[in-house]
Design a protein around this motif. Structure first.
Motif, PDB file in Angstrom:
ATOM      1  N   LYS A 128       0.850  -1.196   0.000  1.00 12.52           N
ATOM      2  CA  LYS A 128       0.000   0.000   0.000  1.00 12.52           C
ATOM      3  C   LYS A 128       0.884   1.244   0.000  1.00 12.52           C
ATOM      4  O   LYS A 128       2.082   1.189   0.342  1.00 12.52           O
ATOM      5  CB  LYS A 128      -0.922  -0.007   1.219  1.00 12.52           C
ATOM      6  CG  LYS A 128      -0.213  -0.010   2.560  1.00 12.52           C
ATOM      7  CD  LYS A 128      -1.232  -0.050   3.692  1.00 12.52           C
ATOM      8  CE  LYS A 128      -0.561   0.009   5.065  1.00 12.52           C
ATOM      9  NZ  LYS A 128       0.343  -1.135   5.286  1.00 12.52           N
ATOM     10  N   ALA A 129       0.275   2.331  -0.403  1.00 13.83           N
ATOM     11  CA  ALA A 129       1.023   3.583  -0.469  1.00 13.83           C
ATOM     12  C   ALA A 129       1.581   3.934   0.908  1.00 13.83           C
ATOM     13  O   ALA A 129       0.895   3.830   1.921  1.00 13.83           O
ATOM     14  CB  ALA A 129       0.130   4.710  -0.983  1.00 13.83           C
ATOM     15  N   THR A 183       4.380   4.712  -3.734  1.00 21.15           N
ATOM     16  CA  THR A 183       3.511   5.873  -3.975  1.00 21.15           C
ATOM     17  C   THR A 183       2.146   5.461  -4.522  1.00 21.15           C
ATOM     18  O   THR A 183       1.150   6.149  -4.305  1.00 21.15           O
ATOM     19  CB  THR A 183       4.177   6.850  -4.966  1.00 21.15           C
ATOM     20  OG1 THR A 183       4.465   6.147  -6.190  1.00 21.15           O
ATOM     21  CG2 THR A 183       5.474   7.399  -4.390  1.00 21.15           C
ATOM     22  N   SER A 184       2.100   4.332  -5.253  1.00 21.63           N
ATOM     23  CA  SER A 184       0.813   3.863  -5.796  1.00 21.63           C
ATOM     24  C   SER A 184       0.920   2.375  -6.102  1.00 21.63           C
ATOM     25  O   SER A 184       2.024   1.840  -6.263  1.00 21.63           O
ATOM     26  CB  SER A 184       0.430   4.641  -7.068  1.00 21.63           C
ATOM     27  OG  SER A 184       1.405   4.437  -8.077  1.00 21.63           O
TER      28      SER A 184
END
Length: 316
Positions: A232-233, A258-259
Motif C-alpha cells: 500500500k502507499a 507511492t501507488s
C-alpha cells in the motif's frame, strides 16, 4: 715711475686699457652692488619709520597682483593634478575591494560545499554504521546516447573498490559498481532498465524485486514474490541483501510506495516506488568495501525446560 699705486690705483691702471663699453658695464655693476648693500644695511637697522619701507610697499603693490594672478593661473593645474591623483587612489582601492569580494565569494561557496559534504558523510555513517565504506565523489555522468543511467566516482581499485559492490549515500541505495579502473569506478544506478534489486517491505517483511524504468524521474517498479501480498502507499522498501553482500548488502533503504496497480489477467500487483536517492543530485557516496565492522553474532541457544518428577509430582 710709480712703484706702488695701491689697490684702487692698480685696478684703475689694469682697467685703463679695457674698452669703454666694458668699463661702463663694470661701473654700473659696482653701483648696483653698492646700492643693494646699502639697502640691506638700512633694512637691518630700520625702525618703524625706515626709509626702505615705502619702497617695500611700492614693490608689494606692483608684484602682489602679479603673484596673485600667477597663483590663480596655477590653481586649475594643481587641482587637475590632485584630481588625477585621487582617481588613481580610488581606482586602486576599487581593484582591492573587487579582489577582496571575489576572495570572500570563493570562501563562501567553498564553505557551503564543504559543509554540505560533511553533512552527507555524517548521514552516510548513520545510514550504514555496520559496514566498512570508502567515501567517494561523483565526477561524471553516463552518456545520454548509451541510454544507461550511470555515474563515475573518483575511487577505484587502488581504493579497494571492485565490481559488484554496493554504492549508497546518506539517503539510501544508489546502485552497484559495474566497471573499475585504478582511480575511478562506474556505478549503475538503480533507476536503469537493466537494474534489478531484491527489496523487502518493512511492514510485512514480504519479498519482491525492484526494477528501474530508465526515466529521468528515477521512478521504480516493485513486484512481490507472494502474488497475494498487497503493498500500500506509504510502505517503505529496503534491500534484502545478496550472497556474500554482493552486489547488495541488506537493510539499505530503497524508496517508498507511492501507488499500487493490480496486474491485468493475473494475480499480484505492481507498485510504483519513489526512490530516496534523487539521481540528479548525487554527489558524495560510499562504496561498501568490507564486511560488517562488528564482532561475530552471538549464538542463540534454547533454554532447557524444567524436568517434572512423575513419582513425587514436583518440578525439579
Amino acid at each position: 715711475m710709480l712703484k706702488d699705486l695701491g689697490t684702487p690705483a692698480r685696478g684703475l691702471v689694469r682697467s685703463a686699457g679695457l674698452p669703454r663699453e666694458i668699463r661702463r658695464r663694470r661701473t654700473v655693476l659696482v653701483l648696483v652692488i653698492l646700492a643693494c648693500f646699502t639697502l640691506i644695511v638700512l633694512d637691518a637697522r630700520r625702525s618703524a619709520g625706515s626709509p626702505v619701507e615705502p619702497l617695500r610697499e611700492a614693490a608689494a603693490g606692483v608684484f602682489g597682483p602679479l603673484e596673485s594672478t600667477a597663483s590663480s593661473a596655477r590653481q586649475p593645474v594643481d587641482n587637475l593634478r590632485d584630481r588625477f591623483a585621487e582617481m588613481d587612489r580610488l581606482r586602486d582601492e576599487n581593484e582591492k575591494l573587487k579582489k577582496d569580494n571575489e576572495s570572500l565569494t570563493r570562501d563562501l561557496n567553498s564553505s557551503d560545499y564543504a559543509r554540505n559534504r560533511a553533512a552527507e558523510l555524517d548521514k552516510l555513517l548513520k545510514l550504514a554504521p555496520a559496514f566498512t565504506m570508502t567515501p567517494a565523489r561523483v565526477i561524471g555522468i553516463g552518456s545520454a546516447q548509451s541510454f544507461n543511467h550511470t555515474v563515475t566516482i573518483d575511487a577505484g581499485t587502488a581504493d579497494g573498490v571492485h565490481v559488484d559492490m554496493t554504492v549508497l549515500n546518506g539517503n539510501g541505495l544508489v546502485g552497484r559498481v559495474v566497471r573499475t579502473t585504478q582511480a575511478t569506478a562506474t556505478v549503475l544506478l538503480i533507476g536503469d532498465r537493466k537494474s534489478t534489486v531484491g527489496g523487502r517491505l518493512n511492514a510485512s517483511m514480504a519479498l519482491g524485486f525492484v526494477s528501474g524504468r530508465g526515466d529521468v524521474a528515477g521512478l521504480l517498479d516493485y513486484h512481490l514474490v507472494d502474488l497475494k501480498a498487497r503493498p500500500k502507499a506509504g510502505d517503505k522498501i529496503v534491500t534484502w541483501g545478496s550472497s556474500d553482500n554482493a552486489p547488495y548488502v541488506p537493510g539499505v533503504p530503497i524508496g517508498v510506495v507511492t501507488s499500487v496497480t493490480a496486474n491485468e489477467g493475473a494475480l499480484g500487483s505492481t507498485a510504483t516506488i519513489r526512490p530516496y536517492v534523487d539521481p540528479t543530485r548525487i554527489d558524495t557516496v560510499g562504496v561498501v568495501t568490507g564486511p560488517p565492522a562488528r564482532p561475530p553474532r552471538a549464538q542463540l541457544t534454547p533454554t532447557p525446560s524444567p524436568k517434572v518428577s512423575t513419582t513425587e509430582g514436583k518440578v525439579n
